[in-house]
Enzyme design. Sequence first.
Site, short mmCIF file in Angstrom:
data_model
loop_
_atom_site.label_atom_id
_atom_site.label_comp_id
_atom_site.label_asym_id
_atom_site.label_seq_id
_atom_site.Cartn_x
_atom_site.Cartn_y
_atom_site.Cartn_z
CE1 TYR A 67 74.36 26.26 18.02
CE2 TYR A 67 72.17 27.16 18.44
CZ TYR A 67 73.29 26.48 18.89
OH TYR A 67 73.34 26.01 20.17
CE LYS A 74 73.30 22.96 18.68
NZ LYS A 74 74.14 21.98 19.43
CB SER A 76 80.14 30.78 28.03
OG SER A 76 79.63 29.81 27.14
#
Length: 260
Positions: free
Chosen positions: A141, A145, A176
């Site tokens: 990840y 990025k 979220s």
Amino acid sequence: ECARVFHTAGARLVLCAKNWERLESLYDALISVADPSKQTFTPKLVLLDFSDISCIQDVAKEVLDCYGCVDILINNASVKVKAPAHKISLELDKKIMDANYFGPITLTKALLPNMISRRTGQIVLVNNVQGKFGIPFRTAYAASKHAVLGFFDCLRAEVEEYDVVVSTVSPTFIRSYHTYPGQGNWEASIWKFFFRKLTYGVHPVDVAEEVMRTVRRKKQEVFMANPMPKAAVYIRTFFPEFFFAVVACGVKEKLSVPEE
């Protein structure tokens, strides 16, 4: 939330996602809350799946056919995984890079010629604090990025002469759900002092409103974080050995906690 904010402001939306049912649900939600006293435009829906890079050129053409041009492109899709590097397959590494790097840059490249020819436009990347520094157990990840931020930083300088603005908005994690994560059972430490608040994240409404401000003011870079993550960026830059030591302490503590 971005769709809601821009729709309310009177933008002509082309909403892209890989799930048609969710797109239709979002469409219905936007139409149902539209204020009749204000001018709004019916959103258009386009299927787009960044895991299939080969379809993006056709999708870009479909998007351009909606209104003949794109004034503002907001890249706001992401896939993340949390695991030790040696337990993540290369297949999953590639999937994350497709969604977080190759997808956004492929769509951007497909729409960019239209902006350059018109000498106007803005490209917004909603990225993450991990484009600035990496956190353990998020190798794939963080790498994606870092990569996508590097691309858009370079692109910004390249397209300035065409009056095309490139903006990056980098929050900590976007929350979220409406609950905070559990506190865990780590002992008090310098690691927790620096990084615990990273996991709390930013509310989606706050991010959407910041994206709107970024577009209106044509900001080039926005870093949405509380003071600790901001301090971590500077510590990583000017005191890297101290930063690496703090991160290593966190890994040792994490490994000492029984798996839940």
